[in-house]
Design an enzyme around this catalytic site. Sequence first.
Site, PDB file in Angstrom:
ATOM      1  N   ILE A  85      -5.707  46.163   9.258  1.00 40.01           N
ATOM      2  CA  ILE A  85      -5.305  45.437  10.466  1.00 40.01           C
ATOM      3  C   ILE A  85      -5.375  46.457  11.591  1.00 40.01           C
ATOM      4  O   ILE A  85      -4.546  47.356  11.666  1.00 40.01           O
ATOM      5  CB  ILE A  85      -3.890  44.854  10.348  1.00 40.01           C
ATOM      6  N   PRO A  86      -6.363  46.361  12.474  1.00 33.20           N
ATOM      7  CA  PRO A  86      -6.684  47.480  13.365  1.00 33.20           C
ATOM      8  C   PRO A  86      -5.802  47.573  14.608  1.00 33.20           C
ATOM      9  O   PRO A  86      -6.271  47.475  15.742  1.00 33.20           O
ATOM     10  CB  PRO A  86      -8.143  47.200  13.734  1.00 33.20           C
ATOM     11  N   CYS A  87      -4.512  47.824  14.399  1.00 31.68           N
ATOM     12  CA  CYS A  87      -3.630  47.999  15.541  1.00 31.68           C
ATOM     13  C   CYS A  87      -3.998  49.246  16.343  1.00 31.68           C
ATOM     14  O   CYS A  87      -3.609  49.384  17.508  1.00 31.68           O
ATOM     15  CB  CYS A  87      -2.177  48.049  15.093  1.00 31.68           C
ATOM     16  N   HIS A  88      -4.766  50.158  15.726  1.00 32.29           N
ATOM     17  CA  HIS A  88      -5.203  51.355  16.454  1.00 32.29           C
ATOM     18  C   HIS A  88      -6.136  51.020  17.609  1.00 32.29           C
ATOM     19  O   HIS A  88      -6.329  51.830  18.505  1.00 32.29           O
ATOM     20  CB  HIS A  88      -5.891  52.334  15.497  1.00 32.29           C
ATOM     21  N   ARG A  89      -6.719  49.817  17.612  1.00 38.19           N
ATOM     22  CA  ARG A  89      -7.653  49.425  18.674  1.00 38.19           C
ATOM     23  C   ARG A  89      -6.960  48.870  19.910  1.00 38.19           C
ATOM     24  O   ARG A  89      -7.638  48.497  20.867  1.00 38.19           O
ATOM     25  CB  ARG A  89      -8.651  48.398  18.132  1.00 38.19           C
TER      26      ARG A  89
END
Length: 277
Positions: free
Chosen positions: A240-244
Site C-alpha cells: 500500500i504505497p503511502c510513501h507516494r
Amino acid sequence: MVMTDYERIEKAIVFLKQKFREQPDLDTVAREVYLSPFHFQRLFKDWAGVSPKKFLQFLSVEYAKGLLKDELSLADVSYETGLSGTSRLHDLFIGIEGMTPGEFKNGGASLQINYSFAETPFGDIIIASTEKGICHLSFASKEDGIQQLIHCFPNAEFVQKTDKVQQNALHFFSGDWSDLQKIKLHLKGTPFQLKVWQSLLQIPFGQMATYTNIAHNIQQPNAKRAVGTAIGNNPVAFLIPCHRVIKSTGLTGDYHWGSNRKLAILGWEAAKISSTG
C-alpha cells in the site's frame, strides 16, 4: 558494526541530499559509506539502476512538483506511466478485503497468522498473513516486528511460517513483475481507513500525490487531516504505497518507517520508471 548494503545506500542518499549544493564527487560520497569509489559506484548502480547524481535528481523538490503539477486525479490516471510489456504496475495486482467486525474487535482471536522475516532493497521486514491474505508488513527488526504484530493482533495464534501468499508478495520488491499473481490484503481497519488505503493503490508507480488529492479522491475534500492519520496508520508498507503521498510543496514529508527510507523508495521507483520509459 557491519553495515548492510541498504544502510550504505541510505547513508549515501542522506549525505547527497544534505550536500547537494556542494556537488560532492564520487570519492567524497564513497568515503562516507566506507567503500572505495569503484565499489560504491557499482553498489549504487546495482541497487538503483542509475548513478548517484541522477538518483538525487529524482529526490528534488522540483521533480516532485513536476509530478504534482497536473493535480493528479487518481480516478482517471493511467497505470502505464512508462512501464511496458510484462513490467506491469504491481498495484494492479493488489486488492483489499476488510476484516469482519468480530475479527476487528476481538484482537484476531479467531485468526491464525503466519509470519516470517525477509530482506528487501529497503531494509529488513516482517510480513504476516491470514488464510485470506497479507495482514501486516513492516520495516522492522525481528524483535520489534514481533512486538508490533502482537500489538495489532493480541489474541491471534501466531506461527512462524513463510506461506505462498507471503512469497508472492515479496516479489513486489524485486522490480520484476513478469510473473505476478493477484495478492489480497486482509486488513484490520475502519471503513474510512480502508477507503483511504484503497485510494493509495491508485497512485501509479513512480508518481506522487498529495493529501488533498487523496481527500478529493475519496470524495471528502475537507478530511485532509483524517486522511493523513489514516495514511500514517497504514499496516502494509510498500504494497500500500503511502510513501507516494507528499506535501503540496513538493517536500516528501514524514513516513511511518522513516523519512530517509521514504526518500530511498521514491527515488528507486523513479529510477525504475526512467530506465523503462
